[in-house]
Design a protein around this motif. Structure first.
Motif, mmCIF file in Angstrom:
data_model
loop_
_atom_site.group_PDB
_atom_site.id
_atom_site.type_symbol
_atom_site.label_atom_id
_atom_site.label_comp_id
_atom_site.label_asym_id
_atom_site.label_seq_id
_atom_site.Cartn_x
_atom_site.Cartn_y
_atom_site.Cartn_z
ATOM 1 N N GLU A 29 77.599 65.640 -63.466
ATOM 2 C CA GLU A 29 77.171 64.238 -63.498
ATOM 3 C C GLU A 29 75.674 64.116 -63.209
ATOM 4 O O GLU A 29 74.969 63.338 -63.858
ATOM 5 C CB GLU A 29 77.978 63.413 -62.502
ATOM 6 C CG GLU A 29 79.410 63.192 -62.928
ATOM 7 C CD GLU A 29 80.265 62.538 -61.855
ATOM 8 O OE1 GLU A 29 79.730 62.192 -60.777
ATOM 9 O OE2 GLU A 29 81.472 62.382 -62.088
ATOM 10 N N LYS A 30 75.193 64.890 -62.244
ATOM 11 C CA LYS A 30 73.764 64.866 -61.914
ATOM 12 C C LYS A 30 72.923 65.360 -63.094
ATOM 13 O O LYS A 30 71.887 64.782 -63.408
ATOM 14 C CB LYS A 30 73.484 65.718 -60.678
ATOM 15 C CG LYS A 30 73.964 65.100 -59.389
ATOM 16 C CD LYS A 30 73.681 66.005 -58.214
ATOM 17 C CE LYS A 30 74.259 65.437 -56.932
ATOM 18 N NZ LYS A 30 74.062 66.337 -55.785
ATOM 19 N N GLU A 37 67.521 60.385 -68.283
ATOM 20 C CA GLU A 37 66.250 59.839 -67.820
ATOM 21 C C GLU A 37 65.048 60.467 -68.510
ATOM 22 O O GLU A 37 63.956 59.914 -68.466
ATOM 23 C CB GLU A 37 66.135 60.015 -66.303
ATOM 24 C CG GLU A 37 67.138 59.189 -65.529
ATOM 25 C CD GLU A 37 67.128 59.501 -64.043
ATOM 26 O OE1 GLU A 37 66.304 60.322 -63.584
ATOM 27 O OE2 GLU A 37 67.974 58.925 -63.328
ATOM 28 N N LEU A 38 65.253 61.614 -69.153
ATOM 29 C CA LEU A 38 64.138 62.319 -69.785
ATOM 30 C C LEU A 38 63.784 61.704 -71.140
ATOM 31 O O LEU A 38 64.669 61.246 -71.866
ATOM 32 C CB LEU A 38 64.500 63.795 -70.001
ATOM 33 C CG LEU A 38 64.682 64.631 -68.746
ATOM 34 C CD1 LEU A 38 65.167 66.023 -69.120
ATOM 35 C CD2 LEU A 38 63.379 64.738 -67.975
ATOM 36 N N PRO A 39 62.507 61.717 -71.502
ATOM 37 C CA PRO A 39 62.113 61.241 -72.835
ATOM 38 C C PRO A 39 62.688 62.158 -73.914
ATOM 39 O O PRO A 39 62.882 63.361 -73.694
ATOM 40 C CB PRO A 39 60.591 61.334 -72.820
ATOM 41 C CG PRO A 39 60.192 61.539 -71.410
ATOM 42 C CD PRO A 39 61.363 62.090 -70.682
#
Length: 110
Positions: A29-30, A37-39
């Motif tokens: 999950e992490k 969240e990364l582009p």
């Protein structure tokens, strides 16, 4: 650099393999949240880097990341979204036309 990456990669794999099922789920999950969240450009670069590392390791058991399939899926998703938007616009246009026709009929009655 590849050796350092390989060392950390193997250590991470060992930690994951030795953890309990619930711990594995938490880690997964992490990782998924981190990737979200990364582009996009970073994800693609990271995938290309992993593919190069796999090539350099010469381990045939490791599966490369196939970027072509991901692009096709993304393009299909974008096409579906465009089609949905067009359908919504058509519905709105029809509703506007019906509304105008009703107003025209009301005007004729007066």
């Amino acid at each position: 650099m590849i050796r350092a990456f390989n060392k950390h990669y193997r250590k991470a794999i060992d930690l994951i393999e030795s953890s309990s099922t619930s711990e594995k789920m938490e880690i997964a999950e992490k990782v998924i949240e981190w990737f979200r969240e990364l582009p996009e450009e970073y994800i693609i670069s990271l995938a290309m880097f992993f593919n190069e590392v796999i090539d350099d390791l010469g381990d045939d058991s490791l599966e490369k990341i196939n970027l072509k399939i991901k692009r096709k899926r993304k393009e299909e998703k974008e096409e579906e979204e465009e089609e949905e938007e067009e359908e919504e616009e058509k519905k709105e246009d029809l509703e506007e036309d019906e509304f105008e026709e009703e107003n025209d009929e009301d005007k004729e009655d007066y």
